[in-house]
Design a protein around this motif. Structure first.
Motif, PDB file in Angstrom:
ATOM      1  N   GLU A  11      18.034 -14.610  -3.134  1.00 42.15           N
ATOM      2  CA  GLU A  11      16.625 -14.232  -2.558  1.00 42.15           C
ATOM      3  C   GLU A  11      16.581 -14.259  -1.173  1.00 42.15           C
ATOM      4  O   GLU A  11      15.957 -13.396  -0.516  1.00 42.15           O
ATOM      5  CB  GLU A  11      15.669 -15.250  -3.226  1.00 42.15           C
ATOM      6  N   GLU A  12      16.978 -15.364  -0.410  1.00 41.01           N
ATOM      7  CA  GLU A  12      17.092 -15.480   0.887  1.00 41.01           C
ATOM      8  C   GLU A  12      17.864 -14.247   1.534  1.00 41.01           C
ATOM      9  O   GLU A  12      17.651 -13.369   2.618  1.00 41.01           O
ATOM     10  CB  GLU A  12      17.702 -16.689   1.350  1.00 41.01           C
ATOM     11  N   GLU A  13      18.866 -13.683   0.843  1.00 39.92           N
ATOM     12  CA  GLU A  13      19.991 -12.674   1.622  1.00 39.92           C
ATOM     13  C   GLU A  13      19.471 -11.051   1.114  1.00 39.92           C
ATOM     14  O   GLU A  13      20.208 -10.240   1.378  1.00 39.92           O
ATOM     15  CB  GLU A  13      21.316 -12.783   0.876  1.00 39.92           C
ATOM     16  N   GLY A  14      18.144 -11.100   0.406  1.00 39.47           N
ATOM     17  CA  GLY A  14      17.906  -9.729  -0.017  1.00 39.47           C
ATOM     18  C   GLY A  14      18.618  -9.346  -1.186  1.00 39.47           C
ATOM     19  O   GLY A  14      18.858  -8.114  -1.554  1.00 39.47           O
ATOM     20  N   GLN A  15      19.237 -10.197  -1.990  1.00 40.21           N
ATOM     21  CA  GLN A  15      20.110  -9.848  -3.045  1.00 40.21           C
ATOM     22  C   GLN A  15      19.245  -9.865  -4.452  1.00 40.21           C
ATOM     23  O   GLN A  15      18.680 -10.592  -4.506  1.00 40.21           O
ATOM     24  CB  GLN A  15      21.511 -10.541  -3.181  1.00 40.21           C
ATOM     25  N   CYS A  16      19.862  -8.981  -5.309  1.00 44.15           N
ATOM     26  CA  CYS A  16      19.116  -9.216  -6.820  1.00 44.15           C
ATOM     27  C   CYS A  16      20.110 -10.352  -7.525  1.00 44.15           C
ATOM     28  O   CYS A  16      21.240 -10.148  -7.532  1.00 44.15           O
ATOM     29  CB  CYS A  16      19.403  -7.744  -7.412  1.00 44.15           C
ATOM     30  N   ASN A  17      19.601 -11.279  -8.263  1.00 44.45           N
ATOM     31  CA  ASN A  17      20.312 -12.400  -8.555  1.00 44.45           C
ATOM     32  C   ASN A  17      20.569 -12.108 -10.267  1.00 44.45           C
ATOM     33  O   ASN A  17      21.600 -12.766 -10.647  1.00 44.45           O
ATOM     34  CB  ASN A  17      19.523 -13.720  -8.497  1.00 44.45           C
ATOM     35  N   ASN A  18      20.013 -11.464 -10.670  1.00 44.97           N
ATOM     36  CA  ASN A  18      20.250 -11.072 -11.829  1.00 44.97           C
ATOM     37  C   ASN A  18      21.373 -10.020 -12.346  1.00 44.97           C
ATOM     38  O   ASN A  18      21.119  -8.555 -11.873  1.00 44.97           O
ATOM     39  CB  ASN A  18      18.909 -10.303 -12.763  1.00 44.97           C
ATOM     40  N   PRO A  19      22.369 -10.623 -13.000  1.00 48.14           N
ATOM     41  CA  PRO A  19      23.751  -9.714 -12.716  1.00 48.14           C
ATOM     42  C   PRO A  19      23.391  -8.224 -13.895  1.00 48.14           C
ATOM     43  O   PRO A  19      24.104  -7.610 -13.779  1.00 48.14           O
ATOM     44  CB  PRO A  19      24.830 -10.379 -13.474  1.00 48.14           C
ATOM     45  N   ASN A  20      22.256  -8.269 -14.644  1.00 46.89           N
ATOM     46  CA  ASN A  20      21.934  -7.101 -15.674  1.00 46.89           C
ATOM     47  C   ASN A  20      21.309  -6.110 -14.863  1.00 46.89           C
ATOM     48  O   ASN A  20      20.846  -5.255 -15.354  1.00 46.89           O
ATOM     49  CB  ASN A  20      21.167  -7.687 -16.848  1.00 46.89           C
ATOM     50  N   ASP A  36      27.161 -20.321  -7.246  1.00 47.03           N
ATOM     51  CA  ASP A  36      25.949 -21.082  -6.745  1.00 47.03           C
ATOM     52  C   ASP A  36      25.537 -20.337  -5.415  1.00 47.03           C
ATOM     53  O   ASP A  36      24.329 -20.418  -5.248  1.00 47.03           O
ATOM     54  CB  ASP A  36      26.689 -22.512  -6.310  1.00 47.03           C
ATOM     55  N   GLN A  37      26.377 -19.887  -4.630  1.00 44.34           N
ATOM     56  CA  GLN A  37      26.107 -19.219  -3.351  1.00 44.34           C
ATOM     57  C   GLN A  37      25.200 -18.156  -3.799  1.00 44.34           C
ATOM     58  O   GLN A  37      24.163 -17.639  -3.060  1.00 44.34           O
ATOM     59  CB  GLN A  37      27.064 -18.511  -2.517  1.00 44.34           C
ATOM     60  N   ILE A  38      25.591 -17.173  -4.859  1.00 45.54           N
ATOM     61  CA  ILE A  38      25.007 -15.979  -5.054  1.00 45.54           C
ATOM     62  C   ILE A  38      23.507 -16.315  -5.709  1.00 45.54           C
ATOM     63  O   ILE A  38      22.590 -15.566  -5.317  1.00 45.54           O
ATOM     64  CB  ILE A  38      25.754 -15.089  -6.008  1.00 45.54           C
ATOM     65  N   VAL A  39      23.350 -17.245  -6.772  1.00 42.62           N
ATOM     66  CA  VAL A  39      22.263 -17.439  -7.453  1.00 42.62           C
ATOM     67  C   VAL A  39      21.170 -18.318  -6.592  1.00 42.62           C
ATOM     68  O   VAL A  39      20.119 -17.766  -6.503  1.00 42.62           O
ATOM     69  CB  VAL A  39      22.453 -18.337  -8.678  1.00 42.62           C
ATOM     70  N   SER A  40      21.722 -19.202  -5.816  1.00 36.69           N
ATOM     71  CA  SER A  40      20.853 -20.028  -5.007  1.00 36.69           C
ATOM     72  C   SER A  40      20.532 -19.088  -3.546  1.00 36.69           C
ATOM     73  O   SER A  40      19.208 -19.412  -3.047  1.00 36.69           O
ATOM     74  CB  SER A  40      21.585 -21.110  -4.623  1.00 36.69           C
ATOM     75  N   GLY A  41      21.351 -18.351  -3.056  1.00 33.34           N
ATOM     76  CA  GLY A  41      20.882 -17.866  -1.714  1.00 33.34           C
ATOM     77  C   GLY A  41      20.718 -16.360  -1.687  1.00 33.34           C
ATOM     78  O   GLY A  41      20.456 -15.762  -0.939  1.00 33.34           O
TER      79      GLY A  41
END
Length: 453
Positions: A438-447, A431-436
């Motif tokens: 974009e705000e944290e500048g992370q790529c949300n797609n694990p692929n 939940d933290q990685i998927v929802s947050g």
């Protein structure tokens, strides 16, 4: 006692470079983007051997090209005497394979490739003895629309990679008869200025005079600029093809410059030739080159088949990506697992597998030659990994069946560290990685590869 002989260290061959782990993330970002763009246009990947029969290149590239004369890695197979060459480019191999396997029997094909090429030349920035190319070949298409599609596809790739300051140069070198008439005029023109030609130009005068137009010698620039232009020799069909291409590019807002001196040293090119060039890489300014090669199938003994394609230098484009800020250290993972104690280590293994089942990238801290290390040293590794979160399991957490989750990229995440029940840790982190993300500048797609800007 005899002194032990020092073992000599073996190093890599100059100009054939290792791609180290910290560099590979940028390569993966580039390759994933390329694959996504090419797939969106209906291109299918094709893989050919890196070794081909030497006559393939001598026949296709032309006996008097620099590649065949000076740059190929050729050798004789000691088992059967076959003359073999490490591929200096891949269009010839693609066409050889297409003929061999009747690839266009049921209709035209769009294919692409990615892999190493080899040329025996002096290594310099962006130019190596083993280098990598991505290329696309459209086989069986005759109109200017496919030429335009290849160019538009390149523009989309530059946009998706965030690359700027790459400009398109365009020319038409006509068909064989038109080039023959131009060649005669060109030789006559250069003969009038023979005293001013350098040794390389004199060598090419009667074998490959078109390449004199592409000279890098400043003293010959004016002579080359004033030489007869191939565009003036184009017949009605070639001219219509070239104008059709320009019309499509203008309609799609693709800016270009017509460069009459843009030619090809390879014998098989005709009509459209194009290059994408930049001023940000010094003298090695071309990052992608392509064009039409309608005669190559016939040269290799196949049925006449129109074709068009391009090849881009991966190393040069990576240099541009670095210049645009994409050379930063990539994250190895979403989550780094820190632990202390035997029970904690066992729980870390279980949690790591559950997080991977949920689609997250996870690095579990493992012992080095000096042991597992303290929490402090492990947290340094976690931070250096680029992970979004560190999950900490110590003896207290193991007994209480909890984990401590520390945000490594946010200053306001509830004082950076929270305690979560072990059974809820996967859902909490997803939940933290998927929802947050974009705000944290992370790529949300694990692929996708994770790059921090």
């Amino acid at each position: 006692m005899a002194q032990e002989k020092k073992i000599e260290k073996i190093v890599g061959i100059k100009g054939m470079n290792d791609i180290l782990p910290e560099q590979s993330a940028l390569w993966e970002l580039f390759e994933n983007t390329v694959q996504s763009v090419l797939k969106s246009y209906g291109f299918q990947q094709m893989r050919t051997p890196i070794v081909e029969a030497t006559p393939l290149f001598a026949r296709g590239l032309g006996e008097v090209t620099d590649i065949v004369e000076k740059e190929m890695y050729s050798f004789e197979d000691s088992m059967n005497g076959d003359k073999l060459t490490l591929r200096p480019e891949n269009t010839a191999g693609i066409v050889r394979s297409a003929i061999e396997h009747n690839l266009t029997y049921e209709g035209p094909k769009r294919v692409w490739y990615n892999g190493p090429m080899f040329r025996h030349e002096k290594p310099q920035r962006g130019r190596y003895r083993q280098f990598h190319q991505v290329g696309a070949e459209a086989l069986g298409f005759s109109g200017p629309d496919i030429d335009a599609e290849l160019i538009v596809m390149c523009q989309r790739l530059w946009d998706d990679l965030g690359l700027q300051n790459i400009r398109l140069e365009l020319n038409s070198i006509g068909d064989a008869e038109e080039r023959k008439a131009h060649r005669a005029e060109l030789i006559a023109y250069f003969e009038q200025h023979q005293a001013l030609l350098d040794e390389e130009a004199k060598r090419r005068l009667y074998t490959n005079p078109l390449r004199i137009l592409d000279t890098k010698n400043p003293a010959l620039q004016e002579i080359a600029t004033n030489a007869p232009k191939l565009l003036d020799f184009l017949g009605e069909e070639s001219r219509a093809h070239f104008e059709g291409l320009q019309k499509i590019l203008r309609h799609n807002s693709i800016p270009f410059t017509i460069n009459p001196r843009l030619v090809r040293g390879m014998d098989y090119y005709n009509r459209t030739v194009f290059e994408w060039v930049t001023d940000e890489l010094g003298s090695q300014g071309t990052v992608c080159g392509g064009g039409r090669y309608d005669s190559l199938f016939s040269i290799f003994g196949g049925k006449p088949t129109p074709a068009c394609g391009f090849a881009m230098g991966v190393e040069r484009l990576l240099e541009l990506m670095k210049a645009n800020g994409d050379g930063n250290v990539a994250s190895l993972c979403d989550v780094y697992l820190v632990h202390q104690g035997e029970d904690a280590r066992m729980q870390s293994f279980v949690l790591g597998e559950r997080l991977r089942d949920a689609g997250l990238d996870v690095v579990l801290h493992c012992a080095s030659a000096t042991g597992v290390g303290s929490f402090k040293s492990q947290m340094k590794k976690a931070d250096a990994s680029g992970a979004a979160f560190a999950v900490i399991i110590g003896e207290d957490e193991a007994k209480a069946e909890t984990v401590s989750v520390k945000s490594l990229r946010s200053e306001d995440f509830e004082n950076n560290q929270v305690s979560v029940p072990f059974s809820a840790a996967v859902d909490f982190l997803v939940d933290q990685i998927v929802s947050g993300g974009e705000e944290e500048g992370q790529c949300n797609n694990p692929n996708h590869i994770h790059i921090h800007h």
